[in-house]
Design a protein around this motif. Structure first.
Motif, PDB file in Angstrom:
ATOM      1  N   SER A 325      47.617 -65.132 -83.817  1.00  0.00           N
ATOM      2  CA  SER A 325      46.385 -64.448 -83.433  1.00  0.00           C
ATOM      3  C   SER A 325      46.181 -64.597 -81.936  1.00  0.00           C
ATOM      4  CB  SER A 325      45.180 -65.007 -84.208  1.00  0.00           C
ATOM      5  OG  SER A 325      44.998 -66.366 -83.909  1.00  0.00           O
ATOM      6  N   ASN A 326      45.151 -63.944 -81.426  1.00  0.00           N
ATOM      7  CA  ASN A 326      44.888 -64.020 -79.988  1.00  0.00           C
ATOM      8  C   ASN A 326      43.389 -63.971 -79.740  1.00  0.00           C
ATOM      9  OD1 ASN A 326      45.301 -61.033 -80.743  1.00  0.00           O
ATOM     10  ND2 ASN A 326      44.293 -60.877 -78.771  1.00  0.00           N
ATOM     11  N   GLN A 327      42.987 -64.331 -78.530  1.00  0.00           N
ATOM     12  CA  GLN A 327      41.572 -64.301 -78.159  1.00  0.00           C
ATOM     13  C   GLN A 327      41.237 -62.886 -77.683  1.00  0.00           C
ATOM     14  OE1 GLN A 327      39.359 -66.289 -78.851  1.00  0.00           O
ATOM     15  NE2 GLN A 327      39.787 -68.428 -78.422  1.00  0.00           N
ATOM     16  N   ALA A 328      41.059 -61.979 -78.642  1.00  0.00           N
ATOM     17  CA  ALA A 328      40.967 -60.558 -78.312  1.00  0.00           C
ATOM     18  C   ALA A 328      39.781 -60.217 -77.405  1.00  0.00           C
ATOM     19  CB  ALA A 328      40.887 -59.736 -79.595  1.00  0.00           C
ATOM     20  N   LEU A 329      38.605 -60.751 -77.694  1.00  0.00           N
ATOM     21  CA  LEU A 329      37.435 -60.408 -76.889  1.00  0.00           C
ATOM     22  C   LEU A 329      37.555 -60.983 -75.478  1.00  0.00           C
ATOM     23  CD1 LEU A 329      34.666 -59.153 -76.538  1.00  0.00           C
ATOM     24  CD2 LEU A 329      33.657 -61.232 -77.502  1.00  0.00           C
ATOM     25  N   CYS A 330      37.996 -62.223 -75.373  1.00  0.00           N
ATOM     26  CA  CYS A 330      38.164 -62.829 -74.049  1.00  0.00           C
ATOM     27  C   CYS A 330      39.231 -62.090 -73.248  1.00  0.00           C
ATOM     28  CB  CYS A 330      38.536 -64.305 -74.190  1.00  0.00           C
ATOM     29  SG  CYS A 330      37.233 -65.324 -74.931  1.00  0.00           S
ATOM     30  N   ALA A 331      40.306 -61.683 -73.933  1.00  0.00           N
ATOM     31  CA  ALA A 331      41.359 -60.921 -73.256  1.00  0.00           C
ATOM     32  C   ALA A 331      40.839 -59.559 -72.809  1.00  0.00           C
ATOM     33  CB  ALA A 331      42.559 -60.752 -74.185  1.00  0.00           C
ATOM     34  N   LEU A 332      40.019 -58.936 -73.627  1.00  0.00           N
ATOM     35  CA  LEU A 332      39.415 -57.653 -73.263  1.00  0.00           C
ATOM     36  C   LEU A 332      38.535 -57.813 -72.025  1.00  0.00           C
ATOM     37  CD1 LEU A 332      38.677 -54.686 -73.768  1.00  0.00           C
ATOM     38  CD2 LEU A 332      36.955 -55.481 -75.406  1.00  0.00           C
ATOM     39  N   ASN A 333      37.723 -58.866 -72.011  1.00  0.00           N
ATOM     40  CA  ASN A 333      36.886 -59.123 -70.830  1.00  0.00           C
ATOM     41  C   ASN A 333      37.743 -59.301 -69.579  1.00  0.00           C
ATOM     42  OD1 ASN A 333      34.469 -59.008 -72.215  1.00  0.00           O
ATOM     43  ND2 ASN A 333      34.318 -61.204 -72.544  1.00  0.00           N
ATOM     44  N   ALA A 334      38.862 -60.012 -69.722  1.00  0.00           N
ATOM     45  CA  ALA A 334      39.743 -60.227 -68.585  1.00  0.00           C
ATOM     46  C   ALA A 334      40.324 -58.913 -68.081  1.00  0.00           C
ATOM     47  CB  ALA A 334      40.865 -61.187 -68.972  1.00  0.00           C
ATOM     48  N   ALA A 335      40.743 -58.042 -69.013  1.00  0.00           N
ATOM     49  CA  ALA A 335      41.316 -56.748 -68.620  1.00  0.00           C
ATOM     50  C   ALA A 335      40.285 -55.892 -67.893  1.00  0.00           C
ATOM     51  CB  ALA A 335      41.832 -56.015 -69.850  1.00  0.00           C
ATOM     52  N   ILE A 336      39.050 -55.906 -68.382  1.00  0.00           N
ATOM     53  CA  ILE A 336      37.986 -55.122 -67.748  1.00  0.00           C
ATOM     54  C   ILE A 336      37.682 -55.693 -66.359  1.00  0.00           C
ATOM     55  CG2 ILE A 336      35.558 -54.449 -67.914  1.00  0.00           C
ATOM     56  CD1 ILE A 336      35.934 -54.602 -71.010  1.00  0.00           C
ATOM     57  N   TYR A 337      37.580 -57.017 -66.274  1.00  0.00           N
ATOM     58  CA  TYR A 337      37.305 -57.676 -64.992  1.00  0.00           C
ATOM     59  C   TYR A 337      38.376 -57.333 -63.967  1.00  0.00           C
ATOM     60  CZ  TYR A 337      36.621 -61.531 -61.648  1.00  0.00           C
ATOM     61  OH  TYR A 337      36.432 -62.273 -60.514  1.00  0.00           O
ATOM     62  N   LEU A 338      39.642 -57.460 -64.353  1.00  0.00           N
ATOM     63  CA  LEU A 338      40.740 -57.185 -63.426  1.00  0.00           C
ATOM     64  C   LEU A 338      40.764 -55.724 -63.008  1.00  0.00           C
ATOM     65  CD1 LEU A 338      43.534 -59.345 -65.100  1.00  0.00           C
ATOM     66  CD2 LEU A 338      42.494 -59.740 -62.853  1.00  0.00           C
ATOM     67  N   THR A 339      40.437 -54.828 -63.929  1.00  0.00           N
ATOM     68  CA  THR A 339      40.409 -53.405 -63.613  1.00  0.00           C
ATOM     69  C   THR A 339      39.283 -53.077 -62.640  1.00  0.00           C
ATOM     70  OG1 THR A 339      41.297 -52.913 -65.812  1.00  0.00           O
ATOM     71  CG2 THR A 339      40.300 -51.088 -64.615  1.00  0.00           C
ATOM     72  N   LEU A 340      38.127 -53.697 -62.868  1.00  0.00           N
ATOM     73  CA  LEU A 340      36.991 -53.484 -61.967  1.00  0.00           C
ATOM     74  C   LEU A 340      37.260 -54.033 -60.567  1.00  0.00           C
ATOM     75  CD1 LEU A 340      34.057 -54.465 -64.361  1.00  0.00           C
ATOM     76  CD2 LEU A 340      34.447 -52.187 -63.426  1.00  0.00           C
ATOM     77  N   MET A 341      37.890 -55.206 -60.516  1.00  0.00           N
ATOM     78  CA  MET A 341      38.108 -55.868 -59.229  1.00  0.00           C
ATOM     79  C   MET A 341      39.226 -55.204 -58.440  1.00  0.00           C
ATOM     80  SD  MET A 341      35.806 -58.167 -59.266  1.00  0.00           S
ATOM     81  CE  MET A 341      36.260 -59.195 -57.888  1.00  0.00           C
ATOM     82  N   GLY A 342      40.342 -54.910 -59.116  1.00  0.00           N
ATOM     83  CA  GLY A 342      41.493 -54.361 -58.418  1.00  0.00           C
ATOM     84  C   GLY A 342      42.108 -55.390 -57.483  1.00  0.00           C
ATOM     85  N   PRO A 343      43.260 -55.090 -56.869  1.00  0.00           N
ATOM     86  CA  PRO A 343      43.928 -56.049 -55.977  1.00  0.00           C
ATOM     87  C   PRO A 343      43.057 -56.493 -54.806  1.00  0.00           C
ATOM     88  CG  PRO A 343      45.414 -54.258 -56.556  1.00  0.00           C
ATOM     89  CD  PRO A 343      44.069 -53.872 -57.074  1.00  0.00           C
ATOM     90  N   LEU A 344      42.326 -55.566 -54.195  1.00  0.00           N
ATOM     91  CA  LEU A 344      41.489 -55.916 -53.046  1.00  0.00           C
ATOM     92  C   LEU A 344      40.349 -56.822 -53.472  1.00  0.00           C
ATOM     93  CD1 LEU A 344      40.781 -55.638 -50.068  1.00  0.00           C
ATOM     94  CD2 LEU A 344      39.522 -53.539 -50.621  1.00  0.00           C
ATOM     95  N   GLY A 345      39.720 -56.509 -54.596  1.00  0.00           N
ATOM     96  CA  GLY A 345      38.622 -57.337 -55.081  1.00  0.00           C
ATOM     97  C   GLY A 345      39.071 -58.749 -55.421  1.00  0.00           C
ATOM     98  N   MET A 346      40.257 -58.880 -56.038  1.00  0.00           N
ATOM     99  CA  MET A 346      40.783 -60.206 -56.367  1.00  0.00           C
ATOM    100  C   MET A 346      41.044 -61.012 -55.095  1.00  0.00           C
ATOM    101  SD  MET A 346      40.776 -60.630 -59.597  1.00  0.00           S
ATOM    102  CE  MET A 346      41.811 -62.082 -59.743  1.00  0.00           C
ATOM    103  N   ARG A 347      41.542 -60.331 -54.071  1.00  0.00           N
ATOM    104  CA  ARG A 347      41.786 -61.025 -52.803  1.00  0.00           C
ATOM    105  C   ARG A 347      40.468 -61.496 -52.194  1.00  0.00           C
ATOM    106  NH1 ARG A 347      45.840 -61.446 -49.082  1.00  0.00           N
ATOM    107  NH2 ARG A 347      45.185 -61.859 -46.945  1.00  0.00           N
ATOM    108  N   GLU A 348      39.445 -60.640 -52.231  1.00  0.00           N
ATOM    109  CA  GLU A 348      38.159 -61.008 -51.639  1.00  0.00           C
ATOM    110  C   GLU A 348      37.527 -62.190 -52.370  1.00  0.00           C
ATOM    111  OE1 GLU A 348      35.990 -57.365 -51.745  1.00  0.00           O
ATOM    112  OE2 GLU A 348      36.859 -56.593 -49.883  1.00  0.00           O
ATOM    113  N   VAL A 349      37.617 -62.202 -53.701  1.00  0.00           N
ATOM    114  CA  VAL A 349      37.060 -63.318 -54.470  1.00  0.00           C
ATOM    115  C   VAL A 349      37.806 -64.607 -54.137  1.00  0.00           C
ATOM    116  CG1 VAL A 349      36.794 -64.288 -56.787  1.00  0.00           C
ATOM    117  CG2 VAL A 349      36.162 -61.918 -56.361  1.00  0.00           C
ATOM    118  N   ALA A 350      39.135 -64.533 -54.099  1.00  0.00           N
ATOM    119  CA  ALA A 350      39.929 -65.724 -53.780  1.00  0.00           C
ATOM    120  C   ALA A 350      39.596 -66.257 -52.382  1.00  0.00           C
ATOM    121  CB  ALA A 350      41.417 -65.395 -53.886  1.00  0.00           C
ATOM    122  N   GLU A 351      39.458 -65.355 -51.412  1.00  0.00           N
ATOM    123  CA  GLU A 351      39.130 -65.773 -50.050  1.00  0.00           C
ATOM    124  C   GLU A 351      37.747 -66.406 -49.983  1.00  0.00           C
ATOM    125  OE1 GLU A 351      39.681 -62.166 -47.878  1.00  0.00           O
ATOM    126  OE2 GLU A 351      41.799 -62.573 -47.433  1.00  0.00           O
ATOM    127  N   ALA A 352      36.795 -65.864 -50.765  1.00  0.00           N
ATOM    128  CA  ALA A 352      35.445 -66.447 -50.797  1.00  0.00           C
ATOM    129  C   ALA A 352      35.478 -67.859 -51.381  1.00  0.00           C
ATOM    130  CB  ALA A 352      34.515 -65.556 -51.615  1.00  0.00           C
TER     131      ALA A 352
END
Length: 442
Positions: A325-352
Motif C-alpha cells: 500500500s502507499n500513503q495516497a493522500l500524502c503523496a497527492l498533496n506532495a504532487a500538488i505542492y510540487l506542481t504549484l511550486m515548480g523548479p523556481l518556487g522550490m529554489r526560492e523556498v530552499a534559499e529562504a
C-alpha cells in the motif's frame, strides 16, 4: 467484543479459541491494566459536544517552533488541500481496479513523475508509510542485489531511522548494520574507505543534510562507495533539493526521503510520506506500487498498476517485501505542492530556509554565550552548544511561547548541552529576533 453477539455465540467463539471465558482470554494481561468499567460522562448533544471541544481547543497554546529533527514546519498553499479534496481523487475504489479508479491512478503517476524530476532519479514508487520505512526497504533491496547482509550507516543518520532499521530486520532478512564515525559533524571519509575495503558491505547509507543539519561531500562519498563496489543509498531532505545536488547527479543507486515537508502538515508526527526512488536497472527490486501509463482498447490514455509481481498480493513468494500500500493522500498533496511550486518556487523556498537558519545562527552566536557546535555548511538546521543542559533551556523557552529546538542529549549523552535548531521559511524576521532575544536572556 464489539458486535451484538448472543451469549450462545460468544460461548461458541470462546470454545473455538480454546478458552472458557473472556477473563481467560485476557489472562496474559497484567490485572492492573484491566478495567472492569470505563467511567464515561453522560452523552452530550451535538451542540453541547461542539461547545465542549471548542472550550478544550482554546486551552492549546501554540509555540513558535524552532524544532526540526525530521519533521518540519513549512508553508502549505491553500490550493493544496482544496485540490486534494476534489471528488476525482476521493474515489472509494482500490487502484487495482483500474477501470474505476483513473483519478487515483493518475494522481500516483503524476506524483511519481514529480519525484523523479525533483530527485533526478529514474524510478519512483507510489510512496511508503514514512521516510524510515522507505530507507529500510532500500536497504533490503540493496542486500538482495549484492547478496550481502552488511550495510554501513552514517553515524549522523536520524536515530529514529536507525531504530526502525533494527526493528525491520530483527526477523526475516538478517541484515546487519554498522556505523561510520564522524569527524567534526560530518562523515569521516577515510574511515568509510577503510571499512569498505573489506568488500563485506552491500551498501552505504548517506544522510545529506545529515541529522545535525550539516552538508556532506556527496560526490566524494559516492566515488568512494562505488569504487569499493557497493551501492549508495541517499537519504535526503526534499526541500533542500531546490538548491543542493540531486541524488541522481552524484550517482545514488537508491534515494529515499521523508516527504512530509512537501505540502503535508506536521500532524503531531503522522501520517507522513515515504519517498522511494532508484535507478532503472533496479526497478524489479522496488517494493510496493508503481503506476504506469498505457492505452485502452479505444487507444485512449489509461493509467494502470504495473510490475505487480513484486507485491504481496500476487505471487507472494516472489514479492519484494510485505509492503502493498502507499500513503495516497500524502503523496497527492506532495504532487500538488510540487506542481504549484515548480523548479523556481522550490529554489526560492530552499534559499529562504538557508537564509533564515544562517541569520538565526549569527544572532544566537553574536555575544559568545552560545556557540556553533559544528563548523560545517548547513541547510536549515544547526547544532547550538549551550551554557546549560538543553532540556532546561527548552522548558524555559516554552514558558515564553517558543519551542527552542530538539534536545540532542536524548540521543547522545555527550551532546546534553546541545540544541538542534531549525528555521524554515515560515519564520519572520521578528520571530528570529524575538527568539534570539529570549535565548540571550535565559
Amino acid at each position: 467484543m464489539f458486535i451484538s453477539n448472543t451469549e450462545k455465540e460468544k460461548q461458541e467463539m470462546l470454545e473455538a479459541i480454546g478458552v472458557k471465558s473472556i477473563e481467560d482470554l485476557f489472562g496474559d494481561i497484567d490485572s492492573g491494566l484491566l478495567a472492569d468499567k470505563i467511567n464515561l460522562p453522560a452523552a452530550l448533544t451535538e451542540g453541547e459536544l461542539s461547545a465542549e471541544v471548542k472550550k478544550k481547543a482554546a486551552l492549546n497554546k501554540g509555540l513558535i517552533n524552532f524544532a526540526g529533527a525530521g519533521i518540519y514546519e513549512h508553508f502549505i498553499p491553500a490550493a493544496v488541500n482544496a485540490i486534494s479534496s476534489r471528488g476525482e481523487f476521493l474515489t472509494a475504489y482500490t487502484p487495482y481496479q483500474a477501470e474505476a479508479s483513473q483519478g487515483t491512478l493518475q494522481a500516483i503517476y503524476e506524483y511519481q513523475s514529480c519525484i523523479c524530476a525533483l530527485f533526478d532519479m529514474d524510478v519512483s514508487n507510489a510512496s511508503h508509510y514514512d521516510g524510515a520505512t522507505a530507507l529500510a526497504e532500500a536497504c533490503g533491496a540493496a542486500a538482495r542485489i549484492k547478496n550481502k547482509n552488511k550495510i554501513l550507516l552514517s553515524s549522523a543518520l536520524n536515530p529514529e531511522y536507525k531504530q526502525v532499521l533494527d526493528t525491520y530486520f530483527k526477523a526475516g532478512e538478517a541484515v546487519k548494520f554498522e556505523q561510520v564515525p564522524l569527524k567534526g559533524g560530518t562523515l569521516d571519509e577515510s574511515a568509510l574507505k577503510e571499512l569498505l575495503a573489506s568488500g563485506e558491505y552491500a551498501a552505504f547509507v548517506l544522510s545529506n543534510p545529515n541529522f545535525y543539519g550539516c552538508l556532506e561531500e556527496a560526490q566524494n562519498i559516492s566515488d568512494i562507495v562505488h569504487g569499493a563496489g557497493a551501492l549508495l543509498i541517499a537519504q535526503v531532505n526534499p526541500i533542500s533539493l531546490g538548491v543542493l545536488q540531486t541524488p541522481g547527479s552524484y550517482g545514488a543507486d537508491f534515494a529515499v526521503a521523508e516527504g512530509q515537508c512537501l505540502g503535508n502538515a506536521m500532524n503531531f508526527g503522522g501520517p507522513t510520506l515515504g519517498i522511494f526512488t532508484c535507478k532503472k536497472e533496479y526497478v524489479r527490486y522496488v517494493p510496493g506500487r508503481i503506476c504506469g501509463m498505457a492505452k485502452d482498447a479505444a487507444g485512449k490514455r489509461a493509467f494502470v498498476l504495473t510490475l505487480q509481481a513484486r507485491e504481496q498480493h500476487i505471487r507472494r513468494e516472489r514479492a519484494s517485501s510485505n509492503i502493498c500500500s502507499n500513503q495516497a493522500l500524502c503523496a497527492l498533496n506532495a504532487a500538488i505542492y510540487l506542481t504549484l511550486m515548480g523548479p523556481l518556487g522550490m529554489r526560492e523556498v530552499a534559499e529562504a530556509n538557508i537564509e533564515n537558519a544562517h541569520i538565526l545562527k549569527d544572532m544566537l552566536c553574536a555575544d559568545g554565550k552560545y556557540k556553533l557546535k559544528f563548523d560545517r555548511p548547513f541547510f536549515n538546521e544547526f547544532v547550538l552548544e549551550c551554557p546549560a543542559a538543553a532540556g532546561k533551556i527548552i522548558k524555559a523557552a516554552a514558558k515564553k511561547g517558543f519551542l527552542a529546538g530538539y534536545d540532542l542529549g536524548r540521543v547522545d549523552k555527550n551532546l546534553k548541552n546541545c540544541l538542534l535548531i531549525c528555521a524554515t521559511e515560515t519564520k519572520t524576521r521578528k520571530d528570529l529576533e524575538d527568539f534570539a532575544s529570549l535565548m540571550r536572556g535565559i
